[in-house]
Design a protein around this motif. Structure first.
Motif, PDB file in Angstrom:
ATOM      1  N   THR A 150     -28.892  22.278  -1.180  1.00 39.00           N
ATOM      2  CA  THR A 150     -29.560  21.148  -0.536  1.00 39.00           C
ATOM      3  C   THR A 150     -31.071  21.234  -0.708  1.00 39.00           C
ATOM      4  OG1 THR A 150     -27.771  21.144   1.092  1.00 39.00           O
ATOM      5  CG2 THR A 150     -29.734  19.837   1.600  1.00 39.00           C
ATOM      6  N   HIS A 208     -23.517  14.542   1.529  1.00 33.50           N
ATOM      7  CA  HIS A 208     -22.645  15.697   1.318  1.00 33.50           C
ATOM      8  C   HIS A 208     -21.225  15.201   1.104  1.00 33.50           C
ATOM      9  CE1 HIS A 208     -20.838  19.561   1.399  1.00 33.50           C
ATOM     10  NE2 HIS A 208     -20.263  19.415   2.579  1.00 33.50           N
ATOM     11  N   PHE A 232     -25.650  22.376   4.766  1.00 34.10           N
ATOM     12  CA  PHE A 232     -26.266  21.100   4.344  1.00 34.10           C
ATOM     13  C   PHE A 232     -26.996  20.453   5.517  1.00 34.10           C
ATOM     14  CE2 PHE A 232     -25.565  16.459   4.443  1.00 34.10           C
ATOM     15  CZ  PHE A 232     -26.326  16.064   3.343  1.00 34.10           C
ATOM     16  N   PHE A 250     -24.706  16.596  -2.647  1.00 31.92           N
ATOM     17  CA  PHE A 250     -24.265  17.985  -2.706  1.00 31.92           C
ATOM     18  C   PHE A 250     -22.761  17.984  -2.466  1.00 31.92           C
ATOM     19  CE2 PHE A 250     -23.489  21.794   0.201  1.00 31.92           C
ATOM     20  CZ  PHE A 250     -23.049  22.595  -0.853  1.00 31.92           C
TER      21      PHE A 250
END
Length: 332
Positions: free
Chosen positions: A175, A188, A205, A246
């Motif tokens: 991140t 995410h 995250f 991510f």
């Protein structure tokens, strides 16, 4: 083969090394009274004869199986659990132990109990439980193993003593990499919520975005597959302001890359993507995937070292978890 046509045994090794059969037995059992030069002579004779000690015979003479059991869940074909099993097997061999693996057919306590019974029938001296799912961990708490055990949770909980990869830190590395490249709207792509690794990666995250004062976007749970990554990725990409994702693992990141191509979102020009695991194929994605690598070899070594210490009546803890590494490629 010996002249009689059978595999060479202790008698043949003793004759080739010029020592007694008792001396060969002591070398096999790592007896401390053997002189180094004698040990080397016996080991050289074993190598020349391609001698393989009989496991059953060793159990009779030493009352030890030198066998470690691995209890794995039905999800052990996935990259993380499979890599963990491979690493444990290699580390156990290096430590002079055999390995037997029992796969639980499901998360049902009956199937877990059957797998444990199977390991018990192999006279294992200890068990490594590869239990990434919360349901497995909860079910295992109901069993009382008759031998020492080490649990590879995957994320780290109280009592793990460094036998896990720092998933939280790995997620923060991924991140942070996106934040440092100027992204402010980052999502995410979540893994399955009943897996400890997925929860830790989501928490990392969220922690990194909170530290940067940014508002997070978290998807619904995926199932680690590229198909779920593509489906959930399409939902995320419906927001044009989103510029980075991510992904909780590399396979879902692969699906996300597919979804981005279908929607005309170029990676990394229009969308930055970071994965987790560094599967062998990650370097050959289009574009090659920036991801977080886990050191499974070190994880396996620690698991085996700690279990062997427990088998031998010692305590062994590690000061820090296994550190993850960010592998920077072209997708971010």
């Amino acid at each position: 083969m010996s002249e009689s046509g059978r595999a060479p045994g202790v008698r043949e090794v003793a004759a080739a090394a010029g020592v007694s059969r008792q001396t060969v037995s002591r070398v096999l059992n790592d007896h401390p009274s053997i002189r180094p030069e004698t040990r080397e002579r016996v080991l050289a004779a074993m190598a020349d004869l391609n001698f393989r000690p009989n496991r059953a015979a060793r159990m009779l003479t030493t009352a030890r199986s030198r066998t470690i059991g691995v209890l794995a869940s039905s999800a052990s074909s996935l990259f993380g659990p499979a890599s963990s099993i491979d690493a444990v097997e290699q580390a156990a061999r290096d430590a002079g132990y055999f390995v037997t693996v029992a796969h639980a057919a499901s998360l049902d306590p009956g199937d877990l109990g059957a797998a444990i019974d199977h390991l018990g029938a192999q006279s294992v001296e200890g068990v490594i439980v590869i239990a990434p799912q919360r349901a497995v961990q909860e079910a295992m708490a109901a069993f009382s193993l008759a031998v020492p055990s080490v649990t590879l949770h995957g994320a780290g909980v109280a009592g793990d003593d460094g036998v896990f990869v720092d998933q939280l830190e790995g997620a923060r590395l991924a991140t942070r990499h996106l934040i440092e490249r100027g992204h402010t709207r980052i999502a995410h792509l979540s893994g399955p919520g009943d897996w400890s690794e997925a929860r830790a990666r989501r928490d990392g995250f969220l922690a990194e975005l909170a530290a940067a004062g940014l508002e997070p976007v978290v998807s619904r749970d995926g199932d680690w597959t590229a198909a779920s990554g593509a489906a959930i990725g399409a939902e995320l990409l419906a927001a044009p302001e989103l510029t980075a994702v991510f992904s909780s693992n590399d396979q879902m990141a692969l699906g996300l890359l597919h979804a981005a191509r279908e929607r005309g979102r170029r990676v990394p020009e229009d969308l930055a993507v970071v994965g987790f695991d560094d599967i062998p194929e990650a370097a050959f994605f289009a574009p090659p995937l920036t991801t977080v690598r886990q050191d499974f070899a070190e994880l396996g070594r620690r698991c085996v070292a700690r279990l062997v210490a427990l088998i031998e009546g010692r305590e062994l803890a590690f000061d820090a978890p296994v550190a993850p590494v960010l592998v920077v490629r072209d997708s971010a």
